[in-house]
Scaffold this motif. Sequence first.
Motif, PDB file in Angstrom:
ATOM      1  N   LEU A 255      27.886  40.562  30.664  1.00 18.85           N
ATOM      2  CA  LEU A 255      26.916  41.110  31.594  1.00 18.85           C
ATOM      3  C   LEU A 255      26.372  39.947  32.418  1.00 18.85           C
ATOM      4  N   CYS A 256      26.352  40.124  33.726  1.00 19.18           N
ATOM      5  CA  CYS A 256      25.793  39.037  34.514  1.00 19.18           C
ATOM      6  C   CYS A 256      24.834  39.589  35.539  1.00 19.18           C
ATOM      7  N   PRO A 257      23.729  38.879  35.791  1.00 19.30           N
ATOM      8  CA  PRO A 257      22.775  39.332  36.803  1.00 19.30           C
ATOM      9  C   PRO A 257      23.426  39.360  38.184  1.00 19.30           C
ATOM     10  N   ARG A 258      22.901  40.204  39.052  1.00 16.92           N
ATOM     11  CA  ARG A 258      23.491  40.365  40.377  1.00 16.92           C
ATOM     12  C   ARG A 258      23.592  39.035  41.119  1.00 16.92           C
ATOM     13  N   SER A 259      22.605  38.182  40.914  1.00 11.56           N
ATOM     14  CA  SER A 259      22.581  36.927  41.659  1.00 11.56           C
ATOM     15  C   SER A 259      23.722  35.991  41.227  1.00 11.56           C
ATOM     16  N   ALA A 260      24.185  36.172  39.989  1.00 12.61           N
ATOM     17  CA  ALA A 260      25.215  35.258  39.487  1.00 12.61           C
ATOM     18  C   ALA A 260      26.614  35.841  39.572  1.00 12.61           C
ATOM     19  N   LYS A 261      26.712  36.950  40.303  1.00  9.76           N
ATOM     20  CA  LYS A 261      27.979  37.669  40.316  1.00  9.76           C
ATOM     21  C   LYS A 261      29.123  36.796  40.843  1.00  9.76           C
ATOM     22  N   MET A 262      28.931  36.174  42.017  1.00  3.55           N
ATOM     23  CA  MET A 262      30.010  35.416  42.639  1.00  3.55           C
ATOM     24  C   MET A 262      30.398  34.207  41.794  1.00  3.55           C
ATOM     25  N   ALA A 263      29.407  33.537  41.238  1.00  3.02           N
ATOM     26  CA  ALA A 263      29.674  32.355  40.414  1.00  3.02           C
ATOM     27  C   ALA A 263      30.522  32.733  39.208  1.00  3.02           C
ATOM     28  N   THR A 264      30.160  33.841  38.579  1.00  2.00           N
ATOM     29  CA  THR A 264      30.899  34.280  37.404  1.00  2.00           C
ATOM     30  C   THR A 264      32.335  34.645  37.764  1.00  2.00           C
ATOM     31  N   LEU A 265      32.477  35.325  38.910  1.00  2.00           N
ATOM     32  CA  LEU A 265      33.817  35.743  39.316  1.00  2.00           C
ATOM     33  C   LEU A 265      34.718  34.541  39.602  1.00  2.00           C
ATOM     34  N   SER A 266      34.156  33.538  40.247  1.00  2.00           N
ATOM     35  CA  SER A 266      34.992  32.376  40.552  1.00  2.00           C
ATOM     36  C   SER A 266      35.361  31.632  39.276  1.00  2.00           C
ATOM     37  N   LYS A 267      34.461  31.678  38.316  1.00  2.00           N
ATOM     38  CA  LYS A 267      34.758  31.057  37.020  1.00  2.00           C
ATOM     39  C   LYS A 267      35.921  31.784  36.335  1.00  2.00           C
ATOM     40  N   ILE A 268      35.889  33.117  36.447  1.00  2.00           N
ATOM     41  CA  ILE A 268      36.964  33.890  35.831  1.00  2.00           C
ATOM     42  C   ILE A 268      38.283  33.636  36.544  1.00  2.00           C
ATOM     43  N   SER A 269      38.220  33.583  37.863  1.00  2.00           N
ATOM     44  CA  SER A 269      39.475  33.391  38.593  1.00  2.00           C
ATOM     45  C   SER A 269      40.059  31.999  38.357  1.00  2.00           C
ATOM     46  N   SER A 270      39.177  31.074  37.983  1.00  2.00           N
ATOM     47  CA  SER A 270      39.677  29.726  37.709  1.00  2.00           C
ATOM     48  C   SER A 270      40.487  29.669  36.414  1.00  2.00           C
ATOM     49  N   LEU A 271      40.406  30.720  35.627  1.00  2.00           N
ATOM     50  CA  LEU A 271      41.155  30.748  34.373  1.00  2.00           C
ATOM     51  C   LEU A 271      42.642  30.988  34.605  1.00  2.00           C
ATOM     52  N   GLY A 272      42.968  31.368  35.813  1.00  2.00           N
ATOM     53  CA  GLY A 272      44.365  31.504  36.196  1.00  2.00           C
ATOM     54  C   GLY A 272      45.108  32.543  35.410  1.00  2.00           C
ATOM     55  N   PRO A 273      46.313  32.251  34.982  1.00  2.00           N
ATOM     56  CA  PRO A 273      47.179  33.265  34.347  1.00  2.00           C
ATOM     57  C   PRO A 273      46.672  33.741  32.989  1.00  2.00           C
ATOM     58  N   ARG A 274      45.651  33.062  32.472  1.00  2.00           N
ATOM     59  CA  ARG A 274      45.149  33.513  31.169  1.00  2.00           C
ATOM     60  C   ARG A 274      44.447  34.864  31.286  1.00  2.00           C
ATOM     61  N   VAL A 275      44.065  35.234  32.544  1.00  2.00           N
ATOM     62  CA  VAL A 275      43.401  36.523  32.762  1.00  2.00           C
ATOM     63  C   VAL A 275      44.383  37.484  33.410  1.00  2.00           C
ATOM     64  N   GLU A 276      44.493  38.645  32.807  1.00  2.00           N
ATOM     65  CA  GLU A 276      45.437  39.616  33.344  1.00  2.00           C
ATOM     66  C   GLU A 276      44.769  40.560  34.338  1.00  2.00           C
ATOM     67  N   ASP A 277      43.529  40.959  34.021  1.00  2.00           N
ATOM     68  CA  ASP A 277      42.853  41.958  34.862  1.00  2.00           C
ATOM     69  C   ASP A 277      41.349  41.804  34.732  1.00  2.00           C
ATOM     70  N   VAL A 278      40.620  42.201  35.794  1.00  2.00           N
ATOM     71  CA  VAL A 278      39.160  42.158  35.761  1.00  2.00           C
ATOM     72  C   VAL A 278      38.614  43.491  36.273  1.00  2.00           C
ATOM     73  N   ASP A 279      37.710  44.075  35.511  1.00  2.00           N
ATOM     74  CA  ASP A 279      37.023  45.304  35.944  1.00  2.00           C
ATOM     75  C   ASP A 279      35.552  44.987  36.133  1.00  2.00           C
TER      76      ASP A 279
END
Lengths: 305, 277
Positions: A255-279
């Motif tokens: 769960l992330c606050p609205r203000s931290a949404k973009m930061a969290t998303l970029s952190k997830i995308s930095s994980l590269g192929p280790r992440v298959e999907d994001v909802d």
Amino acid sequence: MNEIITARNVGMKFKAVTALTDVSIDVAPGEQVALLGHNGAGKTTLFRLILGFIKPTAGTISIDGHTPGSNPARRIVSYLPEQVMFPKMLTGREIVRFYAKLKGAPADEVQAVLRKVDLLDAADRRVATYSKGMRQRLGLAQALVGRPGLLLLDEPTSGLDPISRQHFYELTADVARQGGSVLLSSHGLSELEAKTDRVAILRNGELVANGPLAALQQEADLPIRIRVRASADAVDEVFALIGGKRLNCASVELLCPRSAKMATLSKISSLGPRVEDVDMTPPTLDEIYRHFSNLGPEPDMRSEK
Amino acid sequence: MNGVLTIAATEIRIGLRNRWIILSSLILLVFALILVLLGSAPTGEVKTDAVTVVVASLSTLSVYLVPLIALLLSFDAIAGEIDRGTLQLVLASPVSRGGVLLGKFLGHVFVLSVAVISGYGIAGLVAFYASGGGDLAALLGVGRLIASSIVLGATFVAIGYIASASVRQTGTAAALAVAIWLFAVVLYDLALLGGLLASRDGVFAHSIFPWLLVFNPADAFRLYNMSAINVAATGGNLGGAVGSATPLSGVWAMFSPVIWAVTALGISTMILNRVRP
């Protein structure tokens, strides 16, 4: 002041129960307001006060400047109670005609209203043969007849399927477009599907929120729910990097606050192929309602139990 | 006024649809025909018109059946509509609560009238022709019986509204209606009879009993019909001497049910005005 409903500091005490405390709410002509609250929050009590069936023990209510229950006020208000059983032996048309006559509406309106609620084919059948949805629509027809200035609907969508519900909101929007006000009550926001201009939430007889849905969403500032599905064997690694809560052997939820949404998303995308999907799920209407009703978060978000 | 007539018309329509009208007409007709057929036997002995004998029996039947039918029609009027949620709708519309009751009253009295007129009317005609025509004045007696039965019924319709408006559940209202019927047409008379037997000095019989008799609308109805028959059947003993000894004799006895009806409508309106649906 041209509000249809003006309620000021209204309080209502029954013998042992305090049903409403210091409720102030206005409804303007052409406005659609949803009154939310769980059972016993005071929604029906507020309706009965607006209808003039009971008198407030504190504060004042006026209907377009008239006392609730007075003749001019009753000419403005149309009501649909939560549960109504029309005489089974009469036909739908006879019932709508009955209420049209009581309200002094012209006879040709009956046909128009029956067409609006899609009961024209069944109009000359007895109510005993009607399905639950048809009875609900008949109740609505009865309320729509006579071009009411204020439509009071108590839990009007509780028995309706999604399509009828959508059709129902088209009808209330129609009333609002012609300058009538709509005040309807509901158990939960999800039933409303954001169809009203304003949402008022009652909790234990107190008005805890009153504003447009978007404003309430902002005010509540509930976290966004992000669900990350890791690729095979990478779930422990992902969990270690972004934290949150493990759902199963493949997914992590945070769960992330609205203000931290973009930061969290970029952190997830930095994980590269280790992440298959994001909802990503924004707070649901029910969660906002729960927030204001102070019911606590949804069961699956609670730490204990 | 428009609202009152609308409510009355809807009550009549419901009475037709749920077969109340046909059912109560049939009940009255069947009982009346039984009395007509049984009552034709003793005609010779009492030397009165066969139709007059029938009217006498029918007026006794009326005392029991008409209040019962009236109460059955009215007990549901308010409590039932609160139960079903339709009273809220009616009261939310611009019709006064007194108007709602008046409309129901007119509708229910109409339903009752149809039942009484068809039931007793047919039975009266059967008696008239079965006895080979005879006196037209006897038919007048049937008309008098029908008219006074409708008044009696209207009284108990109005009394039924008091029961219906004072409670919130239909079941309770039904129980109350049965209790009212039992008291008014059975227990009241038994109590009066007991009083007559107990007071040997005759004070009760002379000064209290007649008033108590007229006080009960059902007894007043019986008094009126019996005294009317007494006049019609010259020298007949059907009505006994009761009619002449009461404070309100003849047609004046019908004042009792009329006053009761008006009072009961007033009281039930007062109670309904306090109902918070």
